[in-house]
Design an enzyme around this catalytic site. Structure first.
Site, PDB file in Angstrom:
ATOM      1  N   GLU A  84       0.845  -1.177   0.000  1.00 47.42           N
ATOM      2  CA  GLU A  84       0.000   0.000   0.000  1.00 47.42           C
ATOM      3  C   GLU A  84       0.893   1.245   0.000  1.00 47.42           C
ATOM      4  OE1 GLU A  84      -3.775   1.612   2.644  1.00 47.42           O
ATOM      5  OE2 GLU A  84      -2.130   0.591   3.682  1.00 47.42           O
ATOM      6  N   LYS A 159     -10.211   0.288  -2.038  1.00 48.68           N
ATOM      7  CA  LYS A 159     -10.302  -0.107  -0.628  1.00 48.68           C
ATOM      8  C   LYS A 159     -11.693   0.161  -0.055  1.00 48.68           C
ATOM      9  CE  LYS A 159      -7.677   0.622   3.687  1.00 48.68           C
ATOM     10  NZ  LYS A 159      -6.594   1.452   4.263  1.00 48.68           N
ATOM     11  N   CYS A 202      -4.835  -3.509   3.376  1.00 47.18           N
ATOM     12  CA  CYS A 202      -4.565  -3.073   4.745  1.00 47.18           C
ATOM     13  C   CYS A 202      -5.732  -3.316   5.714  1.00 47.18           C
ATOM     14  CB  CYS A 202      -4.126  -1.609   4.739  1.00 47.18           C
ATOM     15  SG  CYS A 202      -3.219  -1.097   6.226  1.00 47.18           S
TER      16      CYS A 202
END
Length: 327
Positions: A84, A159, A202
């Site tokens: 990321e 995301k 993440c």
């Protein structure tokens, strides 16, 4: 430059790039050993999981990523996983937004050229992508971009779960939603040379619903490129990655940011590869720009699922929601 080599079924390349050698890396000894010992002559595909320290300097970050990708390709990797914020980590909201680009901008163009030149797949784990209404609202997506070995964008996942967390006493205060738009949907697994890859980023790691949804679509590998904080990484990083591997019986590959990015941001590191049994097969450690090569044995995925057929034992969705319908 220091070079550490471990010759097992997994290889570790550790390069600490000194300032005077940032633009030239000589890995001839490593390359020779790799050619002689290429994953014990196995026919299984090889993935590379990378760890780096992004800064606001996009050009320097690209130079690091390029070196890692080139070394991975020399080692036989057919797919390379970058973390990321591989493109940059800004020191403020304004800087973060000022550096953002579209998918058709210079940064992604450079990576498509790199993938095409080296004939390697790339997982670009979190790109600061300008939002659809950029001119009016100045917000971005955190986008996981997969590029194939012909240099084409094969998939984009934005995301879903944004990191809005305040941990008093632990030095964590981030509100990703202040400038980031949550992704609208999951992305179907991507068929790659190492197997079917399911995409996350993440904070998505904390939501097993995402990994189980991808597992139902037949993934072999889950990937969670990350920039975990030091506090949350020390407490939760490894245990969460191993849990996602165990519950889905997949490989989990997690590239990671590490170290101090600027005065107000540091990351935990320890980029990991976990096998379908939940065993850690590679750990990049807590410092330095590191690349690990991991053999992906898809028969191990199938064997794990045959021996413990968890998915066959799972009840229908209504069963798990039955408590919600009780009077």
């Amino acid at each position: 430059m220091t070079l550490k080599i471990t010759l097992h079924r997994m290889f570790v390349l550790r390069c600490t790039f000194r300032e005077q050698a940032r633009h030239s890396v000589t890995c001839s000894t490593w390359k020779s050993l790799m050619l002689q010992n290429r994953m014990s002559h196995s026919s299984n595909p090889v993935a590379a999981v990378c760890q780096m320290t992004s800064t606001p300097d996009k050009e320097a970050n690209f130079s690091v990523c390029k070196r890692l990708v080139e070394a991975a390709r020399e080692g036989g990797a057919c797919m390379v996983f970058l973390p990321e914020a591989f493109d940059y980590i800004g020191s403020s909201r304004d800087e973060t937004l000022s550096l953002a680009e579209s998918l058709t901008g210079d940064t992604i163009s450079r990576y498509t050229q790199l993938a095409s030149k080296l004939k390697v797949w790339l997982s670009l784990g979190g790109f600061h992508e300008r939002g659809q209404d950029w001119e009016n609202d100045r917000r971005i997506y955190n986008s996981h971009v997969v590029i194939n070995d012909e240099g084409s964008v094969a998939a984009v996942y934005r995301k879903s779960h944004l990191f809005d967390v305040e941990l008093p006493g632990r030095g964590v205060s981030l509100k990703e939603s202040a400038f980031t738009i949550p992704g609208p949907a999951l992305t179907p697994p991507v068929q790659t040379p190492i197997g079917k890859v399911g995409l996350g980023i993440c904070y998505d790691l904390r939501f097993p619903e995402l990994s189980l949804a991808l597992q139902r679509q037949g993934v072999d590998i889950l990937t969670y490129p990350s920039a975990f904080t030091v506090a949350t990484g020390a407490a939760h990083w490894e245990v969460l990655l191993r849990a996602r591997a165990v519950e889905t019986q997949c490989y989990v590959l997690a590239a990671a940011q590490v170290g101090r990015h600027h005065d107000v941001r540091s990351s935990w590191g320890h980029a990991l590869a976990v096998d379908p049994w939940g065993a850690v097969v590679a750990d990049c450690g807590g410092e330095g720009e590191v690349m690990v090569l991991v053999e992906v044995d898809l028969e191990k995925v199938r064997e794990t699922r045959r021996n413990m057929p968890v998915q066959q034992h799972r009840r229908d969705a209504g069963f798990y929601h039955s408590l919600e319908n009780r009077p």
